[in-house]
Design a protein around this motif. Structure first.
Motif, PDB file in Angstrom:
ATOM      1  N   THR A  92      55.906   9.784 -11.489  1.00 49.89           N
ATOM      2  CA  THR A  92      54.854  10.254 -10.675  1.00 49.89           C
ATOM      3  C   THR A  92      55.104  11.601 -10.482  1.00 49.89           C
ATOM      4  O   THR A  92      55.974  12.092 -11.009  1.00 49.89           O
ATOM      5  N   GLY A 106      52.985  11.554  -4.286  1.00 54.30           N
ATOM      6  CA  GLY A 106      53.660  11.111  -5.494  1.00 54.30           C
ATOM      7  C   GLY A 106      54.792  10.213  -5.232  1.00 54.30           C
ATOM      8  O   GLY A 106      55.739  10.128  -6.225  1.00 54.30           O
ATOM      9  N   PRO A 108      56.286   6.546  -5.186  1.00 58.67           N
ATOM     10  CA  PRO A 108      55.722   5.355  -5.408  1.00 58.67           C
ATOM     11  C   PRO A 108      55.674   4.182  -4.580  1.00 58.67           C
ATOM     12  O   PRO A 108      56.759   4.143  -3.841  1.00 58.67           O
TER      13      PRO A 108
END
Length: 458
Positions: A92, A106, A108
Motif C-alpha cells: 500500500t 494506506g 491495510p
C-alpha cells in the motif's frame, strides 16, 4: 470495515500519458491550462542498483529509483497517484504527514485492502498543507521500507516564498553487507533496544555524495529522514543556516545552532546561505559526514536578505482551556510470544499496557482512545524507557506544548515528535478528521514489536 476487490481496482478513466520523467508517467487530466496539475503513475517494482561499489543490490523502487520518485503537488489542489504494484507481494502507500480522508491513508485492513501483485489503486486526495512530506508502505513495513520503498512528497506553497533555489535530501541507511546483500531488517535484541541500524548511509541513494549548490545564493534544503531506525544528529559546521519548517509546518526562522535531532519520519527545512564558489560544507550526522555541499559558480546575482517566514498552514488551533487530557505511556514490555516457533511476532513494546500485534487484523477494532470530532485534546506522552521514540499520528497535526527534558520556547505544529528517553511531553490537537488513525513509534521495528495503537475520531 470491509472492502471489495472492485474498490481496489476502481480507478480514474481516460487518463492519457503526455510525458515520462524519472521512471514515472505524468498525467494531464484535461484541467485548464492555467491550473497546476501534478498527477503520477507510481510503479513499485524490483530494481538492481549499486549501493556497494562493484555489487548489485536488488532493491524495491518507486518510479524506477530508490529512494522513490519525488512527487510534487501544490497546496490546496488534488493529488492523483495511481499506484501500480509490480512487487512479488501485497503493498500500500501511506502519505506520511498529510491530512487526508481515511480511505486514502494506506493502512491495510483499516482504510483499504492491500494492493495485490499486478493490481493498482488510485489515491486521490487534496493536500491542505504546504511542506515536505513523504510516502511509504504500511504493509510488512520493516522489509518493504528497508528494501527501498520510501520517497519524498513535496507540497509547494500557493504563492512564491522568496526562495529561488531548493534541494531535497533524502536520508536513508541500508541494511546491506559488504557485497551489497541485504541483512536482517530487524534483529530481536536490537528491536528491544534502540532499533536495528543499517550499515550504509546514503543521501538520495548515494553514499557520501557531493551536492552542488549555487554560490552566493540562499538555498532551501529539504532534509527528510526516511530511515527505518536511525535518528540523525544533523549539523553543518561553519554554515549560515536557519530553520524555516519542521515536519512540513513553518516555524519562526531561527539559526540551526549546533545540531538538530531528526528522528525516523521527521523532516526539517533549512535556508542555507551558500558561500563563495569552491567552498565546501559538510552535512554531518554527529561527527560522520553524510554529504559534501559544494559551492559552484552561479550566474544569479548575490542573494540579499533572508526570505520571510513561510506562510502558516491552515491547522486548527486547539482550545487548551476546554481540552481533555489523555495520558499515554510508551513502555518496554519484554514479552516474547509463546508461539515463536510457529513464526509469531515478538512483543517488546506497548502503549498503556497494550502491545499491537501486526499479525492480528482486528487490532484496530480496539482503539486505545476515542475522540469526539471537533473537540480539543491534550496528549501527555510519557516515555518509560531508555530509548528514543519518534511518535507519529496519522490523519491529524498536533502542537508541541511542553516537555520535562527540553525547553519549548515556541510551540510548533508537527505530525511526529521525537520523545527522548524518560521524557514526558505534552501535545495538543483538534480531533477534526473522522476515522480510525494509527498512533505509533516510527522506529519501524519498535512499531512492529508492539509500539502502535489505534485512535478513533467519531
Amino acid at each position: 470495515m470491509s472492502f471489495t476487490r472492485r474498490q481496489i481496482l476502481a480507478g480514474l478513466a481516460g487518463l492519457t500519458v503526455v510525458g515520462l520523467g524519472a521512471g514515472g508517467a505524468r498525467y494531464w487530466l484535461g484541467r485548464p491550462g492555467d491550473t497546476a496539475s501534478h498527477d503520477y503513475e507510481l510503479i513499485a517494482a524490483p530494481l538492481d542498483v549499486e549501493l556497494m561499489p562493484g555489487h548489485a543490490t536488488r532493491v524495491w523502487a518507486y518510479g524506477g529509483q530508490a529512494p522513490g520518485l519525488e512527487l510534487r503537488a501544490r497546496q490546496g489542489e488534488l493529488l492523483r497517484v495511481r499506484f501500480v504494484n509490480r512487487l512479488p507481494e501485497p503493498s500500500t502507500i501511506h502519505w506520511h504527514g498529510i491530512r487526508l480522508p481515511l480511505e486514502m491513508d494506506g493502512v491495510p485492513y483499516v482504510s483499504q485492502l492491500p494492493v495485490l501483485p499486478g493490481e493498482y489503486f488510485d489515491y486521490v486526495f487534496r493536500v491542505p498543507d504546504a511542506g515536505s512530506f513523504w510516502y511509504h508502505p504500511h504493509t510488512a513495513s520493516g522489509a518493504q521500507l528497508g528494501r527501498g520503498l520510501v520517497g519524498p512528497l513535496i507540497v509547494e506553497e500557493r504563492e512564491p516564498t522568496g526562495f529561488r533555489h531548493e534541494r531535497t535530501l533524502s536520508l536513508k541507511s541500508w541494511h546491506v553487507d559488504g557485497a551489497g546483500a541485504f541483512t536482517d531488517f530487524s534483529v530481536p535484541r536490537e528491536a528491544a533496544r534502540g532499533g536495528t541500524p543499517g550499515r550504509l548511509s546514503t543521501v538520495n541513494g548515494v553514499h557520501a555524495p557531493s551536492v552542488e549548490l549555487p554560490a552566493g545564493q540562499i538555498v532551501r534544503l529539504r532534509i527528510l529522514n526516511l530511515d527505518n531506525t536511525l535518528t540523525y544528529r544533523l549539523n553543518l559546521p561553519g554554515a549560515e543556516a536557519r530553520i524555516y519548517a519542521l515536519d512540513g509546518n513553518p516555524v519562526t526562522p531561527r539559526p540551526l545552532g549546533r545540531d538538530y535531532w531528526l528522528g525516523p519520519g521527521m523532516r526539517i527545512e533549512l535556508a542555507l546561505r551558500v558561500p563563495e564558489a569552491g567552498a565546501e560544507l559538510a552535512l554531518r550526522n554527529g561527527p560522520l559526514r553524510l554529504a559534501t555541499l559544494k559551492s559552484v559558480a552561479s550566474q544569479d546575482a548575490l542573494a540579499g536578505d533572508w526570505p520571510p517566514a513561510l506562510p502558516a498552514n491552515p491547522v486548527a488551533e486547539p482550545d487548551l482551556a476546554a481540552a481533555e487530557t489523555l495520558r499515554f505511556n510508551f513502555e518496554w514490555a519484554g514479552v516474547v510470544s509463546a508461539n515463536l516457533a510457529q513464526g509469531a511476532a515478538h512483543s517488546f513494546w506497548q502503549i498503556n499496557g497494550q502491545a499491537w500485534d501486526i499479525d492480528d487484523k482486528s487490532c484496530a477494532e480496539r482503539p486505545i482512545a476515542t475522540l469526539r470530532q471537533g473537540r480539543s485534546y491534550v496528549f501527555e506522552l510519557r516515555n518509560v524507557s531508555q530509548y528514543q521514540h519518534p511518535i507519529h499520528l496519522h490523519g491529524m497535526t498536533f502542537k508541541v506544548l511542553a516537555s520535562n527534558r527540553r525547553r519549548i520556547e515556541a510551540p510548533w505544529f508537527t505530525d511526529t515528535y521525537l520523545l527522548g528517553k524518560n521524557e514526558t511531553a505534552k501535545i495538543a490537537l483538534v480531533a477534526d478528521n473522522p476515522g480510525m488513525w494509527m498512533f505509533h513509534c516510527h522506529v519501524v521495528d519498535h512499531m512492529e514489536t508492539g509500539l502502535m495503537a489505534a485512535i478513533a475520531v467519531v
